[in-house]
Scaffold this active site. Structure first.
Site, PDB file in Angstrom:
ATOM      1  N   GLY A  89       0.814  -1.217   0.000  1.00  0.00           N
ATOM      2  CA  GLY A  89       0.000   0.000   0.000  1.00  0.00           C
ATOM      3  C   GLY A  89       0.842   1.259   0.000  1.00  0.00           C
ATOM      4  O   GLY A  89       0.381   2.336  -0.361  1.00  0.00           O
ATOM      5  N   LYS A 110       9.776   3.058   0.108  1.00  0.00           N
ATOM      6  CA  LYS A 110       8.687   2.978   1.091  1.00  0.00           C
ATOM      7  C   LYS A 110       8.232   4.397   1.394  1.00  0.00           C
ATOM      8  O   LYS A 110       9.059   5.245   1.762  1.00  0.00           O
ATOM      9  CB  LYS A 110       9.207   2.279   2.345  1.00  0.00           C
ATOM     10  CG  LYS A 110       8.126   1.959   3.356  1.00  0.00           C
ATOM     11  CD  LYS A 110       8.653   1.003   4.422  1.00  0.00           C
ATOM     12  CE  LYS A 110       7.641   0.818   5.530  1.00  0.00           C
ATOM     13  NZ  LYS A 110       8.157  -0.019   6.616  1.00  0.00           N
ATOM     14  N   ARG A 173      14.633   0.848   0.562  1.00  0.00           N
ATOM     15  CA  ARG A 173      14.853  -0.394   1.304  1.00  0.00           C
ATOM     16  C   ARG A 173      15.382  -1.478   0.359  1.00  0.00           C
ATOM     17  O   ARG A 173      14.968  -1.565  -0.788  1.00  0.00           O
ATOM     18  CB  ARG A 173      13.520  -0.834   1.924  1.00  0.00           C
ATOM     19  CG  ARG A 173      13.590  -2.133   2.675  1.00  0.00           C
ATOM     20  CD  ARG A 173      12.427  -2.278   3.628  1.00  0.00           C
ATOM     21  NE  ARG A 173      11.201  -2.730   2.965  1.00  0.00           N
ATOM     22  CZ  ARG A 173      10.065  -2.952   3.635  1.00  0.00           C
ATOM     23  NH1 ARG A 173       9.990  -2.758   4.933  1.00  0.00           N
ATOM     24  NH2 ARG A 173       8.991  -3.353   2.994  1.00  0.00           N
ATOM     25  N   ARG A 180       6.897 -12.977   0.756  1.00  0.00           N
ATOM     26  CA  ARG A 180       6.588 -13.268   2.162  1.00  0.00           C
ATOM     27  C   ARG A 180       5.661 -14.464   2.266  1.00  0.00           C
ATOM     28  O   ARG A 180       5.115 -14.900   1.240  1.00  0.00           O
ATOM     29  CB  ARG A 180       5.941 -12.045   2.820  1.00  0.00           C
ATOM     30  CG  ARG A 180       5.068 -11.336   1.855  1.00  0.00           C
ATOM     31  CD  ARG A 180       4.663  -9.921   2.180  1.00  0.00           C
ATOM     32  NE  ARG A 180       5.266  -8.925   1.311  1.00  0.00           N
ATOM     33  CZ  ARG A 180       5.597  -7.707   1.709  1.00  0.00           C
ATOM     34  NH1 ARG A 180       5.333  -7.316   2.924  1.00  0.00           N
ATOM     35  NH2 ARG A 180       6.154  -6.864   0.875  1.00  0.00           N
ATOM     36  N   ASP A 249       2.273 -11.359   6.669  1.00  0.00           N
ATOM     37  CA  ASP A 249       2.720 -10.492   5.573  1.00  0.00           C
ATOM     38  C   ASP A 249       4.055  -9.826   5.901  1.00  0.00           C
ATOM     39  O   ASP A 249       4.670  -9.208   5.039  1.00  0.00           O
ATOM     40  CB  ASP A 249       1.669  -9.422   5.238  1.00  0.00           C
ATOM     41  CG  ASP A 249       1.203  -8.659   6.466  1.00  0.00           C
ATOM     42  OD1 ASP A 249       0.738  -9.303   7.422  1.00  0.00           O
ATOM     43  OD2 ASP A 249       1.327  -7.427   6.477  1.00  0.00           O
ATOM     44  N   ASN A 250       4.485  -9.959   7.148  1.00  0.00           N
ATOM     45  CA  ASN A 250       5.775  -9.388   7.543  1.00  0.00           C
ATOM     46  C   ASN A 250       6.827 -10.467   7.780  1.00  0.00           C
ATOM     47  O   ASN A 250       7.842 -10.208   8.416  1.00  0.00           O
ATOM     48  CB  ASN A 250       5.607  -8.533   8.805  1.00  0.00           C
ATOM     49  CG  ASN A 250       4.732  -7.309   8.545  1.00  0.00           C
ATOM     50  OD1 ASN A 250       4.669  -6.827   7.422  1.00  0.00           O
ATOM     51  ND2 ASN A 250       4.060  -6.820   9.568  1.00  0.00           N
ATOM     52  N   ASP A 259      10.083  -4.950   8.111  1.00  0.00           N
ATOM     53  CA  ASP A 259       8.960  -4.208   8.650  1.00  0.00           C
ATOM     54  C   ASP A 259       9.254  -3.789  10.088  1.00  0.00           C
ATOM     55  O   ASP A 259       8.868  -4.454  11.048  1.00  0.00           O
ATOM     56  CB  ASP A 259       7.643  -4.970   8.553  1.00  0.00           C
ATOM     57  CG  ASP A 259       6.507  -3.964   8.407  1.00  0.00           C
ATOM     58  OD1 ASP A 259       6.534  -2.950   9.127  1.00  0.00           O
ATOM     59  OD2 ASP A 259       5.603  -4.173   7.574  1.00  0.00           O
TER      60      ASP A 259
HETATM   61  P1  AMP Z   1       2.237  -3.122   8.044  1.00  0.00           P
HETATM   62  O1  AMP Z   1       1.475  -3.121   9.314  1.00  0.00           O
HETATM   63  O2  AMP Z   1       3.267  -2.037   7.944  1.00  0.00           O
HETATM   64  O3  AMP Z   1       2.802  -4.459   7.716  1.00  0.00           O
HETATM   65  O4  AMP Z   1       1.205  -2.765   6.897  1.00  0.00           O
HETATM   66  C1  AMP Z   1       0.064  -3.539   6.636  1.00  0.00           C
HETATM   67  C2  AMP Z   1      -0.550  -3.130   5.347  1.00  0.00           C
HETATM   68  O5  AMP Z   1      -0.984  -1.766   5.395  1.00  0.00           O
HETATM   69  C3  AMP Z   1       0.370  -3.229   4.149  1.00  0.00           C
HETATM   70  O6  AMP Z   1      -0.399  -3.692   3.084  1.00  0.00           O
HETATM   71  C4  AMP Z   1       0.801  -1.800   3.949  1.00  0.00           C
HETATM   72  O7  AMP Z   1       1.206  -1.569   2.618  1.00  0.00           O
HETATM   73  C5  AMP Z   1      -0.444  -1.030   4.318  1.00  0.00           C
HETATM   74  N1  AMP Z   1      -0.172   0.348   4.743  1.00  0.00           N
HETATM   75  C6  AMP Z   1       0.407   0.767   5.893  1.00  0.00           C
HETATM   76  N2  AMP Z   1       0.470   2.119   5.944  1.00  0.00           N
HETATM   77  C7  AMP Z   1      -0.070   2.584   4.785  1.00  0.00           C
HETATM   78  C8  AMP Z   1      -0.305   3.879   4.224  1.00  0.00           C
HETATM   79  N3  AMP Z   1       0.062   4.983   4.859  1.00  0.00           N
HETATM   80  N4  AMP Z   1      -0.899   3.934   3.024  1.00  0.00           N
HETATM   81  C9  AMP Z   1      -1.276   2.824   2.372  1.00  0.00           C
HETATM   82  N5  AMP Z   1      -1.092   1.592   2.841  1.00  0.00           N
HETATM   83  C10 AMP Z   1      -0.498   1.455   4.026  1.00  0.00           C
HETATM   84 MG    MG Z   2       4.216  -4.929   6.445  1.00  0.00          MG
END
Ligand code: AMP
Ligand code: MG
Length: 483
Positions: A89, A110, A173, A180, A249-250, A259
């Protein structure tokens, strides 16, 4: 005038079926500026010399290439136990770069803006959180723990709305691959068996080519990943690292830590330690990490089921047998690591109780995890407060008895010096350095980055970053994800 260097990325990932990714482009930022650049990593990656003033254009204005285009990856994942369709995202793979040693790496931005998978999010990131990832990932690398790396941080000149307005930034990064467990879950739940096979073949070819000759390559992939995850989490436990968001996913198939949203290092030893503000149940607490690693590998096994064997019953049996082997393997590797923390290489099972009783005492007396093992390494344990207690003295005398009767103090000190860091990125010091950096003063951050490059230097005594935080800082400190 000399020509400015332009990147020439490769795109092996785009050979996968098209629903594994979506084309993406970095946002056009108003006033991007370089904040940190990792010159050593630039060289190791065989990247051209880029002057500081050209770095932002190098990464944020990707050239049009015949070979492919930047993309966001599709994936799914179990977040805090619940299954969701996700995807990058706020990450864009600019392309791949082959390092001087032949290793292929993803070069990923990122915080460079929205992608097909952003859902409600803005795709952006704050300067403080990207500097945090840079700092901690590079510290993990120096601690000899597999990790994503950080090539650069650029501020964007934009304000990003969070609980308040923050300066925005983009992190560059680097990982052997961002595939994953969640990528396999995506293929299993939203693709065909052919997709799953394509992903497995690509992954084996890219990350574990040695197993491509095995009889059952899918089963080998599962066992290899399980082993690598165990090694990784054992390493986390060695230095008191709490990942904080071990969602599937991490969890990288390459077994690189990545992450760095809500991660933190433990000060006083306690297995229940949690810093993440969203981990209200303590699912990802320090001492829960092995259990969660097993759960995550089980999700990987589940995703692989259709291709583990043509007979579904047989596939299930193979998966179950593999996962059933986790605990014994964990115990073997974790115990060996804990014995090395005591200076005992190739120790015996009977000696493991020494490690457990030390942990028990540390928990009871709220002793600092890093500094206790550091004092043991430097033979200065008697200077540490609670070690004057009779039960601690008894433990120490047992311990010394075992060392003298086996490896000897000198050899033990050598092993401990390689195992027990003298410095970790302590939360209170990290926060102070990041707050100053977000205000434009990089002095403390650069000092910390420099110190964390040699965490096994036990010769200098640390006045900065050596002491644990105040009790009030520790009680209130929380990390926030996704900022
Ligand atoms: P994370 O908790 O960092 O592993 O993120 C979980 C999901 O949320 C992943 O698909 C990220 O790409 C998405 N995500 C986190 N922050 C944002 C953001 N600011 N905009 C869009 N997607 C996000
Ligand atoms: Mg993540």
């Amino acid at each position: 005038m000399p020509k400015k260097p332009t990147p020439s990325w490769e795109y092996s990932y785009l050979t996968l079926p098209a629903h594994f990714y979506a084309a993406a482009m970095p946002f056009s930022f108003p006033a991007p500026q370089l904040v940190l650049q990792n010159n050593t990593l630039f060289q190791a990656l065989n990247l051209p010399q880029v002057n500081a003033e050209d770095v932002t254009a190098f990464f944020l204005n990707p050239p049009v290439q015949q070979k492919g285009h930047p993309f966001a990856q599709a994936y799914a994942g179990h977040q805090f136990g619940g299954f969701t369709k996700l995807g990058d995202g706020r990450a864009i793979v600019l392309g791949e770069q082959v390092a001087a040693n032949g290793q292929r790496f993803d070069i990923q931005l990122k915080g460079a803006g929205k992608t097909m998978y952003s859902r409600g999010g803005d795709g952006k990131a704050t300067l403080k959180s990207m500097l945090r990832e840079y700092l901690i990932s590079e510290a993990m690398q120096a601690l000899n723990i597999p990790t994503s790396r950080s090539l650069a941080v650029m501020s964007t000149g934009e304000l990003v709305p969070r609980e308040k307005m923050h300066l925005g930034a983009v992190l560059v990064r680097v990982m052997k691959s961002h595939i994953r467990v969640g990528t396999f879950e995506y293929a299993r739940h939203f693709g065909t068996t052919a997709d799953l096979n394509a992903l497995a073949d690509y992954t084996i070819n890219r990350l574990y080519p040695h197993i491509s000759q095995h009889e059952n390559t899918r089963l080998s992939l599962l066992t290899t990943v399980m082993n690598a995850q165990i090694d990784l989490v054992v390493n986390w436990m060695r230095v008191g690292f709490i990942h904080g968001v071990m969602n599937t996913d991490n969890v990288a198939i390459s077994a690189e830590t990545f992450d760095y949203g809500p991660c933190a290092f433990m000060n006083a030893y306690h297995p229940h330690t949690v810093f993440s503000s969203i981990d209200t149940q303590g699912r990802y607490a320090f001492g829960n990490q092995p259990k969660i690693a097993k759960w995550n590998v089980a999700r990987f096994a589940e995703a692989l089921l259709p291709i583990l064997h043509t007979n579904p019953q047989q596939a299930l049996l193979l998966a179950q047998q593999t996962i059933d082997g986790f605990d014994a393997l964990w115990k073997e590797k974790y115990n060996a690591m804990m014995l090395r923390k005591l200076g005992i290489q190739n120790g015996e099972d009977s000696q493991v109780s020494l490690a457990h009783s030390l942990l028990h005492l540390m928990q009871k007396h709220q002793m600092d995890y890093t500094n206790t093992f550091l004092a043991l390494t430097k033979n200065t344990l008697s200077n540490v407060e609670p070690t004057n207690s009779p039960e601690f003295k008894a433990w120490h005398s047992d311990y010394k008895g075992v060392i003298d009767a086996t490896v000897g103090a000198e050899q033990a000190a050598l092993v401990m010096a390689q195992t027990n860091p003298a410095i970790i990125p302590r939360n209170h010091v990290v926060e102070e350095a990041l707050d100053a950096a977000a205000d434009g003063n990089l002095g403390l951050l650069n000092k910390l980055l420099e110190l964390l490059k040699t965490p096994y230097n036990h010769h200098d005594s640390l006045t900065y970053c050596g002491a644990p935080p105040s009790a009030s800082f520790e009680a209130e400190y929380a990390t926030f994800c996704g900022t």
